[in-house]
Every structure is written in C-alpha cells, then in structure tokens.
Design an enzyme around this catalytic site. Sequence first.
Site, PDB file in Angstrom:
ATOM      1  N   HIS A   1       0.840  -1.197   0.000  1.00 40.36           N
ATOM      2  CA  HIS A   1       0.000   0.000   0.000  1.00 40.36           C
ATOM      3  C   HIS A   1       0.874   1.246   0.000  1.00 40.36           C
ATOM      4  O   HIS A   1       1.772   1.377   0.816  1.00 40.36           O
ATOM      5  CB  HIS A   1      -0.899   0.020   1.244  1.00 40.36           C
ATOM      6  CG  HIS A   1      -1.748   1.249   1.325  1.00 40.36           C
ATOM      7  ND1 HIS A   1      -2.934   1.367   0.634  1.00 40.36           N
ATOM      8  CD2 HIS A   1      -1.568   2.428   1.973  1.00 40.36           C
ATOM      9  CE1 HIS A   1      -3.454   2.563   0.867  1.00 40.36           C
ATOM     10  NE2 HIS A   1      -2.639   3.224   1.675  1.00 40.36           N
TER      11      HIS A   1
ATOM     12  N   ASP B   1     -15.179   3.084   8.056  1.00 40.63           N
ATOM     13  CA  ASP B   1     -14.060   3.974   7.709  1.00 40.63           C
ATOM     14  C   ASP B   1     -14.517   5.034   6.709  1.00 40.63           C
ATOM     15  O   ASP B   1     -14.162   6.206   6.831  1.00 40.63           O
ATOM     16  CB  ASP B   1     -12.892   3.162   7.135  1.00 40.63           C
ATOM     17  CG  ASP B   1     -11.839   4.086   6.534  1.00 40.63           C
ATOM     18  OD1 ASP B   1     -11.272   4.889   7.300  1.00 40.63           O
ATOM     19  OD2 ASP B   1     -11.620   4.045   5.314  1.00 40.63           O
TER      20      ASP B   1
ATOM     21  N   ARG C   1     -14.263  13.241   9.004  1.00 40.95           N
ATOM     22  CA  ARG C   1     -12.970  13.861   9.335  1.00 40.95           C
ATOM     23  C   ARG C   1     -12.597  14.913   8.307  1.00 40.95           C
ATOM     24  O   ARG C   1     -12.025  15.959   8.632  1.00 40.95           O
ATOM     25  CB  ARG C   1     -11.885  12.776   9.406  1.00 40.95           C
ATOM     26  CG  ARG C   1     -12.004  11.883  10.635  1.00 40.95           C
ATOM     27  CD  ARG C   1     -11.141  10.639  10.497  1.00 40.95           C
ATOM     28  NE  ARG C   1      -9.773  10.944  10.178  1.00 40.95           N
ATOM     29  CZ  ARG C   1      -8.980  10.166   9.410  1.00 40.95           C
ATOM     30  NH1 ARG C   1      -9.423   9.034   8.905  1.00 40.95           N
ATOM     31  NH2 ARG C   1      -7.752  10.517   9.175  1.00 40.95           N
TER      32      ARG C   1
ATOM     33  N   SER D   1      -7.343   3.967   9.566  1.00 44.41           N
ATOM     34  CA  SER D   1      -8.121   4.021   8.330  1.00 44.41           C
ATOM     35  C   SER D   1      -7.438   3.183   7.232  1.00 44.41           C
ATOM     36  O   SER D   1      -8.067   2.340   6.589  1.00 44.41           O
ATOM     37  CB  SER D   1      -8.265   5.489   7.914  1.00 44.41           C
ATOM     38  OG  SER D   1      -8.731   5.614   6.620  1.00 44.41           O
TER      39      SER D   1
ATOM     40  N   LYS E   1      -8.517  -1.057   5.848  1.00 45.03           N
ATOM     41  CA  LYS E   1      -8.786  -1.487   4.470  1.00 45.03           C
ATOM     42  C   LYS E   1      -7.868  -2.647   4.078  1.00 45.03           C
ATOM     43  O   LYS E   1      -8.269  -3.572   3.380  1.00 45.03           O
ATOM     44  CB  LYS E   1      -8.616  -0.299   3.518  1.00 45.03           C
ATOM     45  CG  LYS E   1      -9.729   0.741   3.727  1.00 45.03           C
ATOM     46  CD  LYS E   1      -9.625   1.902   2.779  1.00 45.03           C
ATOM     47  CE  LYS E   1      -8.707   2.981   3.252  1.00 45.03           C
ATOM     48  NZ  LYS E   1      -9.293   4.205   3.769  1.00 45.03           N
TER      49      LYS E   1
END
Length: 436
Positions: free
Chosen positions: A82, A161, A168, A183, A187
Amino acid sequence: MRAVDLIRKKRDGLELSSEEIAFLIRGYSEGTIPDYQMAAWAMAVYYQGMSARETADLTLNMASSGDTIDLSSIHGVKVDKHSTGGVGDKTTIVIGPLVAAAGVPVAKMSGRGLGHTGGTIDKLEAIQGFNVELEKEEFYSQVNEIGLAVVGQSGNMTPADKKLYSLRDVTATVDSIPLIASSVMSKKIAAGADAIVLDVKTGSGAFMKTLDDSIRLAKAMVDIGTQVGRNTVAVISDMDQPLGHAIGNAMEIKEAVATLQGKGPNDLQEVCLILASHMLVLGGKAASEEEAREILQQKIDSGEALDKLKKMVLAQGGDVTQIDDTSLLPEAELKIEVKSDRDGYIESIQAEEIGIAAMLLGAGRETKDSVIDLAAGVDLHKKIGDPVRIGEVLAVLHLNRQHEKGLEEARSKVLGAYGISNDRIPKRPLVFALVT
Ligand code: URA
C-alpha cells in the site's frame, strides 16, 4: 454506555476499553451515534491521541464493519502493498507483475484517484477493455491461475471507515496519525492479506510533509499490523517530487511497461525494486533483500515480469496489443512544451502542483463524479538535480482540445512548481528509512 461519556473520557486523555471503541464504531455505523458526537470524539483523538491498543481496536472494528475478503483459497503467502498516495505513483502496476513473476501471489484491491493524486484503477482502465470489477470467485481463481489480479475496492468494504473519513474531511480531523493509520490498515486487513508492505510517502506531494511525521505514521501502522498478526514493514520513500516522469493515466501505463522492460526512470525502478524485495522476503521467496533483488532483476531481464502483466491484462479482458505496442494507448491531440525562463539546476518540483496541473488538463478528478481523460497528463523532462538552460523544455503538457480551457493555468502551475537554483543540487535519497 453513552457516547458523551466516551467523548469526555478521551477529551480528558484517558484510554478507552475495547468494548467502548466497539460501541462507538457500531453506534456510528448504525446511526445511533450522530455525526456531531463522532466529530467531537475525533477532535478529542486529534488532541489526545490513542494508545497502540486503542488504535488496533479501532482498526479491527472498522475492518469488520462491512465485506471482508477471504484469501485462504489462494495458495501461498499473500503479501499486499500500500502506498500512501502520491503523484506519478504507478508502483502497483510494476510491482504486482514483478512480484507475481517471482512466485508471490498478488490479490490486490486498489483505489481511484481524487484531486492531485492518481489511482491505480483509473490507470489500468486506460488499457482498452480492462475490467476492474471481478466477482470474488473470479478474482480468487485468477490469482490461483496466473498469480496476479488487480481490481477496484468492492462496494461495501469498511463502510465505517468511509463514513468516519468523510466526517474527518469536513471537521479538520484528517491529519491525526492514529486515525490515518487505522483508516489505512482497516482497508488492508479487510482485503485479507497475510503480510503488508507499506510505502509511506514523505515530502511536498505526500500526506505527511516531514520525515518525522512519516516515521510516526509508519510506526503506528506497523504496530497495528503486529497487534493483529499481520507481518508488516514500512518503507519511507520520497514524494518531494513526482515519481518517474509521467503523470497521467495512459502515460503512466507506458512508463510502467518500460520499467518492467528494464527501461524505466531510475527513481521509479529503484523504489519498485526496494518495495518488491520486501514483498519477496515477507512472502518467503527470498531469505534477504539482496537475494530478492537478484531474483527480481532476473524476472525483468528475462521478460517474465512483463509477460505477467500481459497475462493479467488478457485475463481481465484488456487489449494486450496496447502493452506490446504502447503507442496504441490513448494519445493526446496536443503536446505543449513548458520552457525554463532561466539557467541553473532543478532544486525542487512541487509534486502537488504538478498533480493539480495534470488534473486541470483532464487527467484527474476535481469531484468524485468527474470523468477523466485517459490520454491527458504531464511529462516531466527535468527532475531534481538536472541542469537546465534558459529556453530548454522542463515538461510537456499532454491534452485534448476539450480541455484547452485548463491549459494556461496548468502551464503556470507547472512552471511555478519548478524551483531552480544557481548551485548544483545533490541527489536526494529515494528511501529515507525502514520501519519494522
Ligand atoms: N488515506 C486513508 O485511507 N485514510 C486516511 O485517513 C488518510 C489517507
């Protein structure tokens, strides 16, 4: 239990129990806790932070709030990667095939771009016919057959999320390290990988602008991985200038293909090899990073890595001839040069400004519903450290006529993004730290 008591507890710097965090996330998802209370709690977290245990609890509750992917029917250690977002970041399109060619199965869910950052899924759609929406069973069996699939996130993954992130976004609570870490990791955990390599970007084009903050974010994410039993390592990599030369969807596919052929830009090639090496080690296909690099280089030199990309394109309905001959990918009608107005050395390139310029030319989305122009983008001819003469080309803008209205603003953004110094500029490191 009452939300107001939990907000007060966090406001006063106390630690919430696992049950209390579960209560908040469940209540917020079901709508029994309203936005205003969740916003107050997020602001309390912004100021007071969260312990590693609270952060892991929040992550797991968000991960299990919707669909989760069970990769157990795929053989081998599944390693996910990621990147925390950037400009010109096409690493997934290089690393997926590269790592898969070395025997690590890659079952990857990627996102679309928004604002100045691009998304892997949009880039892959520049290949004619490429289908990013596979049924779960198709996804699993493709990975078992060819070792690689890249798809968009399923509709109902981590809804808690999504809801919290949107809140947010409008309550000035995005840039809280425990909230970002949970967050991102929620995922990754919902997407089912056994091990995770994180590419935490640092610099002008990144979420985290300073190295210290990037390391703190990386540590928070690695801690979550450790707490929930997913082997996780994080590489802190440079996003003080865009990665590679190409920014724009089809243009980035071309650059990714060149990189898989061993002909890509040095910075992109190097970052991909570093991240892929960690994936090979976590996937049990190499004992050390050095050994991993040798294997990966051999996969590039032999053409197996590019072949893996072609197999994925074919399996997902894409036109492989566009990979064999990348001039068949979408090409913009106009190519406009941006020239330097002085002599010197490139000192800085504001990545975010380049990303916005690409968006103005049609390559990115201003809003969630904008339609992107796959051919548009910016091609950087000069990178940090390069010498430049007055009148020399810094970058070329690629656009179709329908986006000509964005041209002047894009041109001035690109010119303004370049900082030019009279003195030689030392090369920046590509990777600053490893967090394990
Ligand atoms: N990316 C995410 O997925 N979540 C955040 O909170 C910030 C960036």
